[in-house]
Design a protein around this motif. Structure first.
Motif, PDB file in Angstrom:
ATOM      1  N   ARG A  26       0.843  -1.200   0.000  1.00  0.00           N
ATOM      2  CA  ARG A  26       0.000   0.000   0.000  1.00  0.00           C
ATOM      3  C   ARG A  26       0.871   1.240   0.000  1.00  0.00           C
ATOM      4  O   ARG A  26       1.708   1.443   0.884  1.00  0.00           O
ATOM      5  CB  ARG A  26      -0.935   0.011   1.208  1.00  0.00           C
ATOM      6  N   VAL A  27       0.662   2.088  -1.022  1.00  0.00           N
ATOM      7  CA  VAL A  27       1.430   3.308  -1.195  1.00  0.00           C
ATOM      8  C   VAL A  27       0.494   4.501  -1.055  1.00  0.00           C
ATOM      9  O   VAL A  27      -0.563   4.546  -1.693  1.00  0.00           O
ATOM     10  CB  VAL A  27       2.107   3.360  -2.585  1.00  0.00           C
ATOM     11  N   VAL A  28       0.856   5.456  -0.214  1.00  0.00           N
ATOM     12  CA  VAL A  28       0.145   6.728  -0.130  1.00  0.00           C
ATOM     13  C   VAL A  28       1.013   7.765  -0.829  1.00  0.00           C
ATOM     14  O   VAL A  28       2.181   7.955  -0.470  1.00  0.00           O
ATOM     15  CB  VAL A  28      -0.129   7.139   1.326  1.00  0.00           C
ATOM     16  N   GLU A  29       0.448   8.419  -1.825  1.00  0.00           N
ATOM     17  CA  GLU A  29       1.208   9.355  -2.658  1.00  0.00           C
ATOM     18  C   GLU A  29       0.624  10.753  -2.511  1.00  0.00           C
ATOM     19  O   GLU A  29      -0.565  10.977  -2.725  1.00  0.00           O
ATOM     20  CB  GLU A  29       1.152   8.905  -4.119  1.00  0.00           C
ATOM     21  N   LEU A  30       1.464  11.705  -2.174  1.00  0.00           N
ATOM     22  CA  LEU A  30       1.085  13.112  -2.060  1.00  0.00           C
ATOM     23  C   LEU A  30       1.991  13.895  -2.994  1.00  0.00           C
ATOM     24  O   LEU A  30       3.120  14.255  -2.642  1.00  0.00           O
ATOM     25  CB  LEU A  30       1.226  13.581  -0.614  1.00  0.00           C
ATOM     26  N   THR A  31       1.521  14.118  -4.224  1.00  0.00           N
ATOM     27  CA  THR A  31       2.379  14.674  -5.264  1.00  0.00           C
ATOM     28  C   THR A  31       1.609  15.641  -6.153  1.00  0.00           C
ATOM     29  O   THR A  31       0.382  15.635  -6.200  1.00  0.00           O
ATOM     30  CB  THR A  31       2.941  13.564  -6.175  1.00  0.00           C
ATOM     31  N   SER A  32       2.350  16.465  -6.881  1.00  0.00           N
ATOM     32  CA  SER A  32       1.771  17.211  -7.989  1.00  0.00           C
ATOM     33  C   SER A  32       1.599  16.236  -9.151  1.00  0.00           C
ATOM     34  O   SER A  32       2.098  15.108  -9.118  1.00  0.00           O
ATOM     35  CB  SER A  32       2.670  18.393  -8.377  1.00  0.00           C
ATOM     36  N   ASP A  33       0.908  16.673 -10.203  1.00  0.00           N
ATOM     37  CA  ASP A  33       0.440  15.666 -11.164  1.00  0.00           C
ATOM     38  C   ASP A  33       1.450  15.211 -12.204  1.00  0.00           C
ATOM     39  O   ASP A  33       1.231  14.208 -12.875  1.00  0.00           O
ATOM     40  CB  ASP A  33      -0.836  16.155 -11.867  1.00  0.00           C
ATOM     41  N   ARG A  34       2.597  15.901 -12.367  1.00  0.00           N
ATOM     42  CA  ARG A  34       3.538  15.474 -13.402  1.00  0.00           C
ATOM     43  C   ARG A  34       4.973  15.457 -12.894  1.00  0.00           C
ATOM     44  O   ARG A  34       5.918  15.679 -13.639  1.00  0.00           O
ATOM     45  CB  ARG A  34       3.430  16.390 -14.635  1.00  0.00           C
ATOM     46  N   SER A  35       5.149  15.175 -11.616  1.00  0.00           N
ATOM     47  CA  SER A  35       6.483  15.189 -11.029  1.00  0.00           C
ATOM     48  C   SER A  35       7.142  13.824 -11.130  1.00  0.00           C
ATOM     49  O   SER A  35       6.512  12.821 -11.482  1.00  0.00           O
ATOM     50  CB  SER A  35       6.398  15.597  -9.559  1.00  0.00           C
ATOM     51  N   ALA A  36       8.423  13.786 -10.786  1.00  0.00           N
ATOM     52  CA  ALA A  36       9.148  12.514 -10.754  1.00  0.00           C
ATOM     53  C   ALA A  36       8.528  11.570  -9.735  1.00  0.00           C
ATOM     54  O   ALA A  36       8.480  10.352  -9.944  1.00  0.00           O
ATOM     55  CB  ALA A  36      10.623  12.764 -10.424  1.00  0.00           C
ATOM     56  N   VAL A 176      20.864  22.930 -25.722  1.00  0.00           N
ATOM     57  CA  VAL A 176      19.593  22.302 -26.093  1.00  0.00           C
ATOM     58  C   VAL A 176      19.142  21.433 -24.933  1.00  0.00           C
ATOM     59  O   VAL A 176      19.913  20.618 -24.426  1.00  0.00           O
ATOM     60  CB  VAL A 176      19.751  21.426 -27.359  1.00  0.00           C
ATOM     61  N   ARG A 177      17.908  21.622 -24.494  1.00  0.00           N
ATOM     62  CA  ARG A 177      17.392  20.778 -23.424  1.00  0.00           C
ATOM     63  C   ARG A 177      17.151  19.373 -23.955  1.00  0.00           C
ATOM     64  O   ARG A 177      17.011  19.156 -25.166  1.00  0.00           O
ATOM     65  CB  ARG A 177      16.085  21.351 -22.868  1.00  0.00           C
ATOM     66  N   ALA A 178      17.093  18.408 -23.058  1.00  0.00           N
ATOM     67  CA  ALA A 178      16.693  17.063 -23.455  1.00  0.00           C
ATOM     68  C   ALA A 178      15.262  17.122 -23.974  1.00  0.00           C
ATOM     69  O   ALA A 178      14.431  17.881 -23.468  1.00  0.00           O
ATOM     70  CB  ALA A 178      16.782  16.109 -22.259  1.00  0.00           C
ATOM     71  N   GLY A 179      14.954  16.334 -25.004  1.00  0.00           N
ATOM     72  CA  GLY A 179      13.644  16.406 -25.634  1.00  0.00           C
ATOM     73  C   GLY A 179      12.522  15.785 -24.824  1.00  0.00           C
ATOM     74  O   GLY A 179      11.356  15.878 -25.200  1.00  0.00           O
ATOM     75  N   PHE A 180      12.827  15.156 -23.714  1.00  0.00           N
ATOM     76  CA  PHE A 180      11.818  14.562 -22.832  1.00  0.00           C
ATOM     77  C   PHE A 180      12.317  14.725 -21.404  1.00  0.00           C
ATOM     78  O   PHE A 180      13.496  15.035 -21.187  1.00  0.00           O
ATOM     79  CB  PHE A 180      11.601  13.087 -23.171  1.00  0.00           C
ATOM     80  N   PRO A 181      11.461  14.548 -20.398  1.00  0.00           N
ATOM     81  CA  PRO A 181      11.888  14.795 -19.009  1.00  0.00           C
ATOM     82  C   PRO A 181      12.815  13.711 -18.483  1.00  0.00           C
ATOM     83  O   PRO A 181      12.467  12.934 -17.589  1.00  0.00           O
ATOM     84  CB  PRO A 181      10.556  14.836 -18.249  1.00  0.00           C
ATOM     85  N   VAL A 182      14.019  13.676 -19.019  1.00  0.00           N
ATOM     86  CA  VAL A 182      14.965  12.620 -18.681  1.00  0.00           C
ATOM     87  C   VAL A 182      15.297  12.634 -17.194  1.00  0.00           C
ATOM     88  O   VAL A 182      15.436  11.577 -16.564  1.00  0.00           O
ATOM     89  CB  VAL A 182      16.245  12.752 -19.546  1.00  0.00           C
ATOM     90  N   GLY A 183      15.395  13.832 -16.608  1.00  0.00           N
ATOM     91  CA  GLY A 183      15.724  13.906 -15.188  1.00  0.00           C
ATOM     92  C   GLY A 183      14.641  13.308 -14.317  1.00  0.00           C
ATOM     93  O   GLY A 183      14.928  12.578 -13.357  1.00  0.00           O
ATOM     94  N   GLY A 184      13.382  13.591 -14.654  1.00  0.00           N
ATOM     95  CA  GLY A 184      12.276  13.037 -13.884  1.00  0.00           C
ATOM     96  C   GLY A 184      12.190  11.530 -13.982  1.00  0.00           C
ATOM     97  O   GLY A 184      11.905  10.835 -12.998  1.00  0.00           O
TER      98      GLY A 184
END
Length: 368
Positions: A26-36, A176-184
């Motif tokens: 069981r995981v309880v998640e408290l996050t914004s909607d597009r974060s890592a 140039v930034r990475a073309g996708f959220p590679v860090g996340g």
């Protein structure tokens, strides 16, 4: 880009059941909607965990929620479906009885917004003191340090702070930034790995663990190839485009109908490439160049190889270079990748329980 509708279809309708390693977790998640951290929750849910998510943006006191432009809203909705796949959405009012929410939970997953919604790191520490067996996994942007962008950092600001933008593009003036959220994505994979380690440790000791990672940490770790030159010789790495910082030739090259990538990693492969393309009398010494010489003179090499590739089709170039045992590939658009035999054969697209078509986890659990 392809003009026809991609034929890639979902291969799994219930990924959580297919990959049931975490059933009962069981995981309880408290996050914004597009974060890592939200991506971490999705990965755990795809592995069978019961993930209950509270939107930290709605829960945070005094949160500022700007309405996006109309052309952005539909994209955000699609991303929210992807990041929310397999999760049970809970009302932010559930935080009013936080102890009740966490009773029986195995993992608490938070990001920067989640920490703010709880009232800060000291409040988070107080919560954890009441649940000594809980595994807490903060997946933040920079680990809470303001000089790297702080808790409201974005993927791009962290790429800049972590040195990624100092290695992309062709110069420090044209990064140039990475073309996708590679860090996340890196941070999410690190968080899943850390959670697995913490679960194994708890099974042995009965104790909870704080799994601490950030987008900054993951990006920094993956810059190891560039760091090597600095740590070994004090040479500051510079942006090299698609080239390799310490091996060459290693780049993309134009053909008559597209672009190919060629990567020469050994002296022997370089000699075979010289024989195939032809060096002529004016370049008689080229086949004997060492790797360091090739890296130093990649501009000359790239011009020479481009002259040869641009008069041939991609299929012709790839066939001849592959025959040499030299790594090479066609540069494909995303539409071509989605419609490729490779994507279908690997079953890389699946349908989540909420109806969203999503990329499956980059590994599978199979019976021996």
């Amino acid at each position: 880009m392809s003009d026809h509708e991609p034929s890639t279809v979902a291969t799994t309708t219930e990924p959580a059941k297919a990959l049931a390693a975490f059933v009962g977790l069981r995981v309880v998640e408290l996050t914004s909607d597009r974060s890592a951290a939200a991506m971490t929750g999705r990965m755990l849910a795809q592995l069978g965990a019961e993930c209950e998510r509270i939107d930290a943006g709605s829960a945070a006191a005094g949160a500022t929620m700007d309405d996006p432009p109309a052309e952005v809203a539909s994209g955000r909705a699609a991303l929210a479906m992807m990041y929310g796949a397999g999760k049970q959405q809970r009302d932010p009012a559930a935080l009013e009885d936080l102890d009740g929410l966490l009773a029986g939970a195995d993992v608490l997953l938070v990001d920067d917004a989640g920490i703010r919604a709880l009232g800060g790191r000291e409040k988070l520490d107080a919560v954890l003191s009441r649940f000594p067996e809980l595994i807490c996994c903060p997946v933040t942007a920079v680990g809470g340090h303001g000089d790297a962008g702080g808790s409201r950092a974005t993927e791009l600001t962290v790429e800049a702070a972590a040195g990624v933008l100092g290695t992309t593009g062709h110069s420090l003036e044209e990064t140039v930034r990475a073309g996708f959220p590679v860090g996340g994505i890196i941070a999410a994979l690190n968080a899943v790995s850390g959670t697995l380690a913490a679960l194994i440790r708890r099974r042995r000791t009965g104790e909870g663990t704080r799994v601490d990672t950030s987008v900054f940490d993951g990006l920094f770790f993956f810059l190891g190839t560039f760091m090597a030159k600095w740590l070994a010789a004090g040479t500051e790495p510079k942006p090299v485009g698609n080239r390799h910082p310490v091996i060459g030739p290693w780049n993309d090259y134009p053909t008559s109908d597209g672009t190919v990538v060629v990567c020469v990693a050994t002296d022997a492969a370089w000699g075979r490439l010289c024989e195939l393309v032809g060096t002529g009398e004016e370049r008689a010494d080229w086949p004997g160049w060492s790797n360091n010489e090739r890296v130093a003179r990649q501009d000359e090499i790239d011009s020479w190889l481009s002259e040869w590739t641009r008069t041939r089709t991609s299929d012709d170039v790839l066939s001849q270079i592959d025959h040499l045992g030299v790594p090479c590939s066609r540069l494909q658009s995303l539409a071509e990748v989605l419609d490729s035999q490779q994507t279908r054969a690997r079953g890389l697209i699946e349908e989540a329980s909420n109806g969203a078509s999503i990329a499956r986890l980059p590994f599978r659990l199979r019976r021996l």
